[in-house]
Write a protein that holds these residues in place. Structure first.
Motif, PDB file in Angstrom:
ATOM      1  N   THR A  21       0.845  -1.192   0.000  1.00 61.09           N
ATOM      2  CA  THR A  21       0.000   0.000   0.000  1.00 61.09           C
ATOM      3  C   THR A  21       0.882   1.244   0.000  1.00 61.09           C
ATOM      4  O   THR A  21       1.703   1.435   0.905  1.00 61.09           O
ATOM      5  CB  THR A  21      -0.932   0.027   1.227  1.00 61.09           C
ATOM      6  OG1 THR A  21      -1.775  -1.130   1.208  1.00 61.09           O
ATOM      7  CG2 THR A  21      -1.803   1.271   1.212  1.00 61.09           C
ATOM      8  N   ILE A  22       0.712   2.069  -1.028  1.00 59.27           N
ATOM      9  CA  ILE A  22       1.446   3.322  -1.147  1.00 59.27           C
ATOM     10  C   ILE A  22       0.519   4.446  -0.696  1.00 59.27           C
ATOM     11  O   ILE A  22      -0.625   4.541  -1.132  1.00 59.27           O
ATOM     12  CB  ILE A  22       1.897   3.570  -2.597  1.00 59.27           C
ATOM     13  CG1 ILE A  22       2.613   2.332  -3.154  1.00 59.27           C
ATOM     14  CG2 ILE A  22       2.797   4.801  -2.665  1.00 59.27           C
ATOM     15  CD1 ILE A  22       3.838   1.914  -2.395  1.00 59.27           C
ATOM     16  N   THR A  23       1.024   5.305   0.183  1.00 58.64           N
ATOM     17  CA  THR A  23       0.205   6.376   0.740  1.00 58.64           C
ATOM     18  C   THR A  23       0.827   7.732   0.429  1.00 58.64           C
ATOM     19  O   THR A  23       2.026   7.946   0.648  1.00 58.64           O
ATOM     20  CB  THR A  23       0.064   6.229   2.266  1.00 58.64           C
ATOM     21  OG1 THR A  23      -0.483   4.936   2.572  1.00 58.64           O
ATOM     22  CG2 THR A  23      -0.845   7.312   2.837  1.00 58.64           C
ATOM     23  N   LEU A  24      -0.011   8.639  -0.098  1.00 59.70           N
ATOM     24  CA  LEU A  24       0.417  10.009  -0.371  1.00 59.70           C
ATOM     25  C   LEU A  24      -0.385  10.953   0.520  1.00 59.70           C
ATOM     26  O   LEU A  24      -1.620  10.940   0.497  1.00 59.70           O
ATOM     27  CB  LEU A  24       0.191  10.370  -1.839  1.00 59.70           C
ATOM     28  CG  LEU A  24       0.400  11.848  -2.209  1.00 59.70           C
ATOM     29  CD1 LEU A  24       1.849  12.268  -1.966  1.00 59.70           C
ATOM     30  CD2 LEU A  24      -0.009  12.092  -3.660  1.00 59.70           C
ATOM     31  N   THR A  25       0.325  11.759   1.285  1.00 60.43           N
ATOM     32  CA  THR A  25      -0.310  12.762   2.137  1.00 60.43           C
ATOM     33  C   THR A  25       0.093  14.155   1.648  1.00 60.43           C
ATOM     34  O   THR A  25       1.284  14.464   1.559  1.00 60.43           O
ATOM     35  CB  THR A  25       0.107  12.602   3.611  1.00 60.43           C
ATOM     36  OG1 THR A  25      -0.230  11.276   4.058  1.00 60.43           O
ATOM     37  CG2 THR A  25      -0.603  13.618   4.490  1.00 60.43           C
ATOM     38  N   VAL A  26      -0.900  14.956   1.301  1.00 62.13           N
ATOM     39  CA  VAL A  26      -0.660  16.314   0.813  1.00 62.13           C
ATOM     40  C   VAL A  26      -1.183  17.302   1.857  1.00 62.13           C
ATOM     41  O   VAL A  26      -2.341  17.212   2.279  1.00 62.13           O
ATOM     42  CB  VAL A  26      -1.367  16.558  -0.534  1.00 62.13           C
ATOM     43  CG1 VAL A  26      -1.116  17.978  -1.022  1.00 62.13           C
ATOM     44  CG2 VAL A  26      -0.886  15.541  -1.574  1.00 62.13           C
ATOM     45  N   THR A  27      -0.315  18.236   2.254  1.00 62.20           N
ATOM     46  CA  THR A  27      -0.686  19.224   3.274  1.00 62.20           C
ATOM     47  C   THR A  27      -0.551  20.626   2.695  1.00 62.20           C
ATOM     48  O   THR A  27       0.489  20.972   2.130  1.00 62.20           O
ATOM     49  CB  THR A  27       0.218  19.088   4.515  1.00 62.20           C
ATOM     50  OG1 THR A  27       0.128  17.740   5.004  1.00 62.20           O
ATOM     51  CG2 THR A  27      -0.212  20.065   5.605  1.00 62.20           C
ATOM     52  N   SER A  28      -1.600  21.412   2.828  1.00 61.95           N
ATOM     53  CA  SER A  28      -1.596  22.781   2.307  1.00 61.95           C
ATOM     54  C   SER A  28      -0.876  23.709   3.265  1.00 61.95           C
ATOM     55  O   SER A  28      -0.546  23.335   4.405  1.00 61.95           O
ATOM     56  CB  SER A  28      -3.032  23.262   2.092  1.00 61.95           C
ATOM     57  OG  SER A  28      -3.676  23.456   3.350  1.00 61.95           O
ATOM     58  N   ALA A  29      -0.652  24.943   2.809  1.00 60.59           N
ATOM     59  CA  ALA A  29       0.017  25.935   3.650  1.00 60.59           C
ATOM     60  C   ALA A  29      -0.813  26.259   4.877  1.00 60.59           C
ATOM     61  O   ALA A  29      -0.275  26.674   5.921  1.00 60.59           O
ATOM     62  CB  ALA A  29       0.283  27.207   2.839  1.00 60.59           C
ATOM     63  N   ALA A  30      -2.120  26.051   4.776  1.00 62.82           N
ATOM     64  CA  ALA A  30      -2.995  26.344   5.914  1.00 62.82           C
ATOM     65  C   ALA A  30      -3.074  25.184   6.902  1.00 62.82           C
ATOM     66  O   ALA A  30      -3.762  25.282   7.921  1.00 62.82           O
ATOM     67  CB  ALA A  30      -4.399  26.680   5.405  1.00 62.82           C
ATOM     68  N   GLY A  31      -2.375  24.085   6.593  1.00 56.43           N
ATOM     69  CA  GLY A  31      -2.356  22.952   7.503  1.00 56.43           C
ATOM     70  C   GLY A  31      -3.408  21.905   7.242  1.00 56.43           C
ATOM     71  O   GLY A  31      -3.551  20.942   8.000  1.00 56.43           O
ATOM     72  N   CYS A  32      -4.187  22.054   6.146  1.00 57.90           N
ATOM     73  CA  CYS A  32      -5.190  21.053   5.797  1.00 57.90           C
ATOM     74  C   CYS A  32      -4.529  19.908   5.032  1.00 57.90           C
ATOM     75  O   CYS A  32      -3.665  20.139   4.178  1.00 57.90           O
ATOM     76  CB  CYS A  32      -6.282  21.679   4.940  1.00 57.90           C
ATOM     77  SG  CYS A  32      -7.183  23.002   5.784  1.00 57.90           S
ATOM     78  N   SER A  33      -4.935  18.663   5.315  1.00 60.37           N
ATOM     79  CA  SER A  33      -4.303  17.493   4.712  1.00 60.37           C
ATOM     80  C   SER A  33      -5.311  16.637   3.964  1.00 60.37           C
ATOM     81  O   SER A  33      -6.494  16.573   4.339  1.00 60.37           O
ATOM     82  CB  SER A  33      -3.609  16.638   5.782  1.00 60.37           C
ATOM     83  OG  SER A  33      -2.571  17.352   6.407  1.00 60.37           O
ATOM     84  N   ALA A  34      -4.832  15.995   2.914  1.00 59.72           N
ATOM     85  CA  ALA A  34      -5.613  15.010   2.168  1.00 59.72           C
ATOM     86  C   ALA A  34      -4.738  13.789   1.950  1.00 59.72           C
ATOM     87  O   ALA A  34      -3.530  13.904   1.700  1.00 59.72           O
ATOM     88  CB  ALA A  34      -6.070  15.586   0.829  1.00 59.72           C
ATOM     89  N   ILE A  35      -5.330  12.613   2.101  1.00 57.50           N
ATOM     90  CA  ILE A  35      -4.580  11.365   2.003  1.00 57.50           C
ATOM     91  C   ILE A  35      -5.158  10.500   0.882  1.00 57.50           C
ATOM     92  O   ILE A  35      -6.379  10.350   0.764  1.00 57.50           O
ATOM     93  CB  ILE A  35      -4.615  10.584   3.332  1.00 57.50           C
ATOM     94  CG1 ILE A  35      -3.975  11.410   4.451  1.00 57.50           C
ATOM     95  CG2 ILE A  35      -3.909   9.235   3.193  1.00 57.50           C
ATOM     96  CD1 ILE A  35      -4.070  10.763   5.822  1.00 57.50           C
ATOM     97  N   SER A  36      -4.255   9.951   0.064  1.00 53.05           N
ATOM     98  CA  SER A  36      -4.661   9.051  -1.015  1.00 53.05           C
ATOM     99  C   SER A  36      -3.802   7.800  -0.949  1.00 53.05           C
ATOM    100  O   SER A  36      -2.595   7.875  -0.675  1.00 53.05           O
ATOM    101  CB  SER A  36      -4.488   9.735  -2.380  1.00 53.05           C
ATOM    102  OG  SER A  36      -4.815   8.844  -3.431  1.00 53.05           O
ATOM    103  N   THR A  37      -4.420   6.631  -1.172  1.00 52.85           N
ATOM    104  CA  THR A  37      -3.681   5.371  -1.150  1.00 52.85           C
ATOM    105  C   THR A  37      -3.861   4.618  -2.454  1.00 52.85           C
ATOM    106  O   THR A  37      -4.866   4.774  -3.152  1.00 52.85           O
ATOM    107  CB  THR A  37      -4.142   4.471   0.015  1.00 52.85           C
ATOM    108  OG1 THR A  37      -5.519   4.155  -0.159  1.00 52.85           O
ATOM    109  CG2 THR A  37      -3.935   5.155   1.349  1.00 52.85           C
ATOM    110  N   GLN A  38      -2.873   3.825  -2.785  1.00 46.68           N
ATOM    111  CA  GLN A  38      -2.905   2.983  -3.983  1.00 46.68           C
ATOM    112  C   GLN A  38      -2.168   1.685  -3.678  1.00 46.68           C
ATOM    113  O   GLN A  38      -1.090   1.700  -3.078  1.00 46.68           O
ATOM    114  CB  GLN A  38      -2.230   3.693  -5.158  1.00 46.68           C
ATOM    115  CG  GLN A  38      -2.161   2.881  -6.442  1.00 46.68           C
ATOM    116  CD  GLN A  38      -3.520   2.715  -7.090  1.00 46.68           C
ATOM    117  OE1 GLN A  38      -4.239   3.677  -7.293  1.00 46.68           O
ATOM    118  NE2 GLN A  38      -3.886   1.489  -7.393  1.00 46.68           N
TER     119      GLN A  38
END
Length: 244
Positions: A28-45
């Protein structure tokens, strides 16, 4: 990035990354993206890691040559066998799902070995259709057995092939007793016909034109009229009997 136990284990930035895994199975590969405002989104493949035991090739397939049905009465040495391989994994769609790294050669990331993946065989590509995933290739089999079928292994998908597949490698598909080998697989008509062996007997067409490069039994071919249309390969010296 979290690469599911691979090496490297993690990464930062857009990549691309070359990740190696010491074990097979589903990862399982996990990508976590965090914005400058501290909000995060997580995607897995999920990806499937297979075992390939030659060099750094990512994929392999066993091939059985049904040599016991050929009617040969003895083993043949260094025999160039013509193989047709159709596999959807060889289709090139120019996306990240492509499994062949260098589909346009000349250093193809293909390898043919013995059944144990310990010794690479010489080969020469006749044609490779990236749309249908069809590979037509001559493979030199060190010993083509007649009492039992031959088992070999086909590897593909390598960022840096273990052996460099260049003109010298391809030419070794044909033993020193081959004076010249013509596949007639020129992609365009130029009047020059390539010798696939190390003999260096490049052919020159005479009385031919673009319309004479036609579809043949194996790939492309040249059309002759029995008189004025010919290919001149120069002089070839051969002592004793020979086969054309």
């Amino acid at each position: 990035w979290d690469f599911g136990g691979g090496t490297p284990a993690t990464g930062t930035g857009v990549g691309p990354y070359n990740v190696n895994s010491s074990t097979t199975g589903t990862k399982t590969i996990t990508l976590t993206v965090t914005s400058a405002a501290g909000c995060s989104a997580i995607s897995t493949q999920t990806v499937t890691v297979n075992s390939a035991n030659y060099g750094n090739y990512g994929f392999k397939k066993p091939i059985t040559l049904n040599t016991t049905t050929l009617g040969i009465s003895s083993d043949l040495t260094n025999f160039p066998a013509l193989l047709t391989i159709q596999d959807n994994n060889l289709i090139i769609s120019n996306t990240c799902t492509d499994k062949v790294n260098t589909p346009y050669g000349p250093n193809y990331d293909f390898a043919f070995t013995d059944a144990n993946g310990s010794s690479e065989y010489y080969y020469q590509v006749e044609s490779y259709n990236q749309t249908t995933g069809t590979l037509l290739v001559w493979v030199q089999i060190p010993t083509l057995t007649h009492l039992v079928n031959n088992s070999i292994m086909f590897f593909y998908g390598s960022p840096s092939p273990t052996v460099t597949h260049d003109a010298a490698f391809f030419q070794k598909t044909w033993g020193s007793d081959y004076q010249a080998v013509y596949h007639f697989n020129e992609s365009t008509y130029s009047g020059s016909v390539t010798d696939g062996s190390a003999g260096g007997h490049t052919g020159t067409t005479s009385g031919m034109s673009l319309s004479d490069l036609v579809t043949g039994k194996i790939g492309t071919a040249y059309s002759y009229n029995g008189s004025s249309k010919l290919i001149n390969a120069g002089s070839v010296n051969s002592a004793g009997s020979f086969t054309i």
